[in-house]
Each structure stands twice: as C-alpha cells, then as structure tokens.
Scaffold this motif. Sequence first.
Motif, short mmCIF file in Angstrom:
data_model
loop_
_atom_site.label_atom_id
_atom_site.label_comp_id
_atom_site.label_asym_id
_atom_site.label_seq_id
_atom_site.Cartn_x
_atom_site.Cartn_y
_atom_site.Cartn_z
N SER A 162 2.33 1.49 -3.16
CA SER A 162 1.25 2.55 -4.56
C SER A 162 0.95 3.63 -4.67
O SER A 162 1.23 4.06 -5.46
CB SER A 162 0.13 1.26 -4.37
OG SER A 162 -0.92 1.45 -5.25
N ARG A 163 0.97 4.06 -2.50
CA ARG A 163 0.65 5.35 -2.33
C ARG A 163 1.73 6.69 -3.29
O ARG A 163 1.18 7.57 -3.46
CB ARG A 163 0.86 5.35 -1.25
CG ARG A 163 -1.13 5.09 -0.55
CD ARG A 163 -1.60 5.50 0.89
NE ARG A 163 -1.76 6.43 0.97
CZ ARG A 163 -2.60 7.26 1.01
NH1 ARG A 163 -3.07 7.48 0.05
NH2 ARG A 163 -2.55 9.21 1.35
N ARG A 214 -4.05 1.39 -10.85
CA ARG A 214 -3.77 0.68 -9.20
C ARG A 214 -2.95 -0.52 -9.92
O ARG A 214 -3.80 -1.91 -9.72
CB ARG A 214 -5.16 0.84 -8.55
CG ARG A 214 -5.35 1.80 -8.02
CD ARG A 214 -6.78 2.01 -7.09
NE ARG A 214 -6.69 3.33 -5.98
CZ ARG A 214 -5.82 4.24 -5.40
NH1 ARG A 214 -5.17 3.36 -4.46
NH2 ARG A 214 -6.20 5.00 -5.30
N THR A 259 -4.27 7.84 -10.33
CA THR A 259 -5.13 6.27 -11.67
C THR A 259 -5.78 6.92 -12.18
O THR A 259 -5.45 5.98 -12.57
CB THR A 259 -6.31 6.71 -9.25
OG1 THR A 259 -4.88 7.10 -7.77
CG2 THR A 259 -6.95 6.13 -9.47
N LEU A 285 1.62 6.91 -6.94
CA LEU A 285 0.97 7.45 -7.48
C LEU A 285 0.65 9.60 -6.93
O LEU A 285 1.27 9.99 -7.73
CB LEU A 285 -0.43 7.63 -5.95
CG LEU A 285 -1.56 6.27 -6.97
CD1 LEU A 285 -2.35 5.91 -5.68
CD2 LEU A 285 -2.01 6.79 -8.31
N HIS A 345 1.02 -1.29 -0.23
CA HIS A 345 -0.24 -0.28 -0.16
C HIS A 345 0.90 1.59 -0.18
O HIS A 345 0.54 2.05 -0.89
CB HIS A 345 -1.24 0.39 1.42
CG HIS A 345 -1.95 1.23 0.99
ND1 HIS A 345 -2.87 1.42 0.59
CD2 HIS A 345 -1.48 2.40 2.30
CE1 HIS A 345 -3.44 2.69 0.33
NE2 HIS A 345 -3.03 3.00 2.01
N SER A 393 -3.96 12.79 -6.93
CA SER A 393 -4.36 10.99 -6.76
C SER A 393 -5.22 10.85 -7.85
O SER A 393 -4.56 9.66 -7.97
CB SER A 393 -4.29 10.85 -5.31
OG SER A 393 -3.24 11.92 -5.12
N THR A 424 -4.88 -4.97 -8.41
CA THR A 424 -6.08 -4.27 -9.06
C THR A 424 -6.67 -4.51 -10.54
O THR A 424 -5.90 -4.76 -11.34
CB THR A 424 -7.01 -2.47 -8.15
OG1 THR A 424 -6.68 -1.92 -9.08
CG2 THR A 424 -6.39 -2.54 -6.57
N MET A 448 -8.13 -2.29 -11.99
CA MET A 448 -7.98 -0.51 -12.62
C MET A 448 -6.86 -0.31 -13.37
O MET A 448 -5.43 -0.23 -13.00
CB MET A 448 -8.24 0.69 -11.15
CG MET A 448 -8.17 1.70 -11.68
SD MET A 448 -9.68 2.14 -12.44
CE MET A 448 -8.98 4.02 -12.96
#
Length: 113
Positions: free
Chosen positions: A9-10, A82, A77, A13, A6, A73, A85, A87
């Motif tokens: 990933s953040r 993502r 995305t 982004l 996580h 953000s 996922t 997405m």
Amino acid sequence: MTVSRHAVSRLGLALASLLLIPAALAAAPDAERQAQLEHLLVQDCGSCHGLRMTGGLGPAITRDALAGKPRDSLIATVTHGRPGTAMPGWNALLDEQDIVWLVDLLLEGYPKP
C-alpha cells in the motif's frame, strides 16, 4: 520473501504521488469552486472523519493529526483512496487541483477555530 499488505500500500501511494503534478503548477480553484469543495469536505469527508475532522470511522485529519505526514502522500491518498479501508479514491469526482486545494486546506488547519 513475503511483502506485507502495508508495504505494498505504501509503495502504491509513493508511486501514485509521482504521477501528480507539482502543487506549484496547479492553479487554485476559483472562489465558487472553493465553496463547493469546502461543502464537500464537511459533508462527505466529515461523514467518516467527523464534522470537525477529529475522527470517526476514519482517522482525525486535523492539522495536528496530519503534522509530519508528507503532503504528496496525503494527495495520493485522497486521489486513489486506501485499499482495504473505507477510504475511497476521489479522482473520479475531483481533479488534481481540487484535491491539492483540499489537502492544503487541511494542512493549514480546517476547520478554523
């Protein structure tokens, strides 16, 4: 030191959002392109996020659901997806001004009641 998926990933982004042009510099798509983008929003985004953007396979992307989320953000995305996922990143099919326009449309509230 262990870094969570996580957090990575953040970070991705956040870094991706630094590469985007400021929205003030992006020209809005013309009326014909806006109609095409709205169709894409309903057909493609709606297939996961629901035809009224209230959620499905993907989370709700209504104005209320997006409230408080940083615009940059959201743009990152849509642009890059993502990882891990369903997405996808849309940067292969849409340019930055298209993505900014779609994100702004969602933040303003789409679909209108």
